[in-house]
Scaffold this active site. Structure first.
Site, PDB file in Angstrom:
ATOM      1  CE  LYS A 111      38.041  35.223  26.052  1.00 53.69           C
ATOM      2  NZ  LYS A 111      38.270  35.973  27.242  1.00 53.69           N
ATOM      3  CE  LYS A 194      40.546  29.561  30.122  1.00 52.52           C
ATOM      4  NZ  LYS A 194      40.941  30.938  30.053  1.00 52.52           N
ATOM      5  CE  LYS A 197      36.822  35.408  36.203  1.00 50.08           C
ATOM      6  NZ  LYS A 197      37.403  36.019  35.031  1.00 50.08           N
TER       7      LYS A 197
HETATM    8  P1  TYM Z   1      41.265  35.757  33.795  1.00 51.82           P
HETATM    9  O1  TYM Z   1      40.314  36.647  34.504  1.00 51.82           O
HETATM   10  O2  TYM Z   1      40.789  34.996  32.627  1.00 51.82           O
HETATM   11  O3  TYM Z   1      41.922  34.731  34.789  1.00 51.82           O
HETATM   12  C1  TYM Z   1      42.537  35.164  35.995  1.00 51.82           C
HETATM   13  C2  TYM Z   1      43.659  34.248  36.396  1.00 51.82           C
HETATM   14  O4  TYM Z   1      43.179  32.924  36.599  1.00 51.82           O
HETATM   15  C3  TYM Z   1      43.878  32.008  35.755  1.00 51.82           C
HETATM   16  N1  TYM Z   1      42.946  30.994  35.286  1.00 51.82           N
HETATM   17  C4  TYM Z   1      43.203  29.690  35.317  1.00 51.82           C
HETATM   18  N2  TYM Z   1      44.271  28.995  35.755  1.00 51.82           N
HETATM   19  C5  TYM Z   1      44.206  27.639  35.662  1.00 51.82           C
HETATM   20  N3  TYM Z   1      43.143  26.997  35.149  1.00 51.82           N
HETATM   21  C6  TYM Z   1      42.056  27.654  34.694  1.00 51.82           C
HETATM   22  N4  TYM Z   1      41.015  27.013  34.213  1.00 51.82           N
HETATM   23  C7  TYM Z   1      42.051  29.074  34.768  1.00 51.82           C
HETATM   24  N5  TYM Z   1      41.145  30.022  34.432  1.00 51.82           N
HETATM   25  C8  TYM Z   1      41.720  31.195  34.752  1.00 51.82           C
HETATM   26  C9  TYM Z   1      44.403  32.857  34.615  1.00 51.82           C
HETATM   27  O5  TYM Z   1      45.506  32.259  33.984  1.00 51.82           O
HETATM   28  C10 TYM Z   1      44.751  34.137  35.326  1.00 51.82           C
HETATM   29  O6  TYM Z   1      46.003  34.036  35.960  1.00 51.82           O
HETATM   30  N6  TYM Z   1      43.917  38.968  31.096  1.00 51.82           N
HETATM   31  C11 TYM Z   1      43.771  38.420  32.420  1.00 51.82           C
HETATM   32  C12 TYM Z   1      43.562  39.457  33.498  1.00 51.82           C
HETATM   33  C13 TYM Z   1      44.607  40.496  33.516  1.00 51.82           C
HETATM   34  C14 TYM Z   1      45.950  40.347  34.004  1.00 51.82           C
HETATM   35  C15 TYM Z   1      46.563  41.605  33.786  1.00 51.82           C
HETATM   36  C16 TYM Z   1      46.645  39.280  34.563  1.00 51.82           C
HETATM   37  C17 TYM Z   1      44.471  41.772  33.055  1.00 51.82           C
HETATM   38  N7  TYM Z   1      45.646  42.443  33.216  1.00 51.82           N
HETATM   39  C18 TYM Z   1      47.914  41.838  34.145  1.00 51.82           C
HETATM   40  C19 TYM Z   1      47.995  39.514  34.931  1.00 51.82           C
HETATM   41  C20 TYM Z   1      48.602  40.759  34.704  1.00 51.82           C
HETATM   42  C21 TYM Z   1      42.565  37.492  32.405  1.00 51.82           C
HETATM   43  O7  TYM Z   1      41.651  37.638  31.633  1.00 51.82           O
HETATM   44  O8  TYM Z   1      42.556  36.583  33.386  1.00 51.82           O
END
Ligand code: TYM
Length: 332
Positions: A111, A194, A197
């Site tokens: 990033k 990947k 959003k």
């Molecule tokens: P984020 O918002 O990027 O994504 C949320 C969840 O969706 C999954 N995900 C995907 N899985 C498969 N294929 C994809 N293309 C894809 N895009 C997103 C992510 O693996 C995730 O499970 N840091 C985290 C948010 C967070 C969090 C936490 C998660 C903050 N604190 C504590 C678990 C526990 C994040 O940015 O996810």
């Protein structure tokens, strides 16, 4: 009963990867686990957010969890920022996190890119907030997609470092829980990156809110290649876009790819794409309808969130008090 915790950044437009890599697995786990599921609005701040949109996106994310099948009786649903213990524990944990660990995090490298010095400090310390999110609730596991694995690993490292420093076992080392064939759904435009959003191209993803016609158009235009549909797994080698579409199909239908090879092998892509569009439309239709209903009934939604906040606060408060006691913060 075992406990899980997970969250999604509330940056708007939850997409198919969020559903297949995360939310759908929470739905499957909710009958046998206690669930803490939140909208990560503090993490969203690592990129500038329009204030009204952020608040709205946070509410929408939680509504989407319900729309995808999370039961308000089984799970505590809450915005991360409403539980101030997350940010407070983060500071304490940051004093137990080595710079070396943070420097290894691939997400920061990706990033921040070459603009490392211009990147905000929140982007760098992001994994410590995530560790605090997790460790406060002492979950047994964290169901997330593949891209979050390194974050769960650093949370374990931080938990272990804290426990060892004080000779305690206050934090449970949580397990990473990746489930199903879609722990990494790829972009419809580039099978090597990947689905996300934050991708500037809306055509690269299926949003959970997309209407049937938009879904159909996106799938029709999804990148494939000049070959024909594969007749066996070997013929998917070196064809990431094709593999991805097959994976999405199989993840949504929970079927084995074998029947796709039989039905579409050797043919041009359009009949497969039509079938995939149907599957996507029909899988997302009930979700979109329930989501619209929930958003139109704000009182109910706010009530569910209010209950979730109360439940989360009780657990988070208790853990933070234990931690403060252990490290010797003044109690008055
Ligand atoms: P984020 O918002 O990027 O994504 C949320 C969840 O969706 C999954 N995900 C995907 N899985 C498969 N294929 C994809 N293309 C894809 N895009 C997103 C992510 O693996 C995730 O499970 N840091 C985290 C948010 C967070 C969090 C936490 C998660 C903050 N604190 C504590 C678990 C526990 C994040 O940015 O996810």
């Amino acid at each position: 009963m075992k406990r899980i915790l997970s969250g999604i950044q509330s940056t708007g437009n939850l997409q198919l990867g969020n559903y297949l890599g995360a939310i759908r697995n929470w739905v499957k786990l909710q009958n046998e686990t206690e669930c803490f599921l939140f909208a990560a609005d503090l993490h969203a701040l690592t990129v500038f957010q329009n204030p009204q949109e952020l608040r709205h996106n946070t509410q929408e994310a939680l509504a989407m969890y319900l729309a995808c099948g999370i039961s308000e009786e089984r799970a505590a649903l809450f915005p991360q920022s409403m539980i101030s213990e997350h940010a407070e524990l983060m500071w304490i944990l940051s004093c137990h996190t080595s710079m070396g660990w943070l420097n290894r995090m691939t997400q920061f490298k990706e990033k921040a890119g070459k603009q490392r010095d211009q990147a905000n400090a929140g982007l760098y310390t992001y994994p410590i907030l995530m560790a605090a999110d997790i460790l406060l609730y002492k979950p047994d596991s964290v169901p997330v997609g593949d891209d979050q694995k390194q974050h769960v690993e650093i949370a374990r490292d931080i938990a272990g470092a804290f426990n060892r420093a004080y000779g305690v076992e206050v934090f449970i080392l949580p397990e990473f829980l990746g489930m199903g064939p879609a722990t990494r759904v790829m972009s419809l435009k580039d099978g090597t990156s990947k689905m996300s959003k934050s991708d500037p191209s809306d055509a690269s993803r299926i949003n959970l809110k997309d209407d049937p016609d938009t879904i159909l158009q996106k799938i029709k235009k999804a990148k494939t290649d000049s070959g024909v549909f594969p007749a066996n797994p070997d013929e998917t080698e070196g064809r990431p876009e094709v593999k991805n579409l097959i994976n999405i199909y199989c993840a949504l239908t929970e079927k084995n790819p074998e029947f796709l090879y039989q039905q579409f092998g050797g043919k041009i892509f359009s009949p497969f794409k039509e079938s995939l569009a149907d599957v996507c439309v029909e899988s997302l239709r009930p979700i979109r309808e329930k989501f619209n209903h929930l958003m139109a009934h704000q009182d109910h939604l706010n009530n569910v969130i209010g209950q979730g906040v109360l439940k989360a606060k009780t657990v988070a408060e208790k853990t933070l008090l234990e931690v403060k006691e252990i490290i010797g913060l003044y109690k008055g």
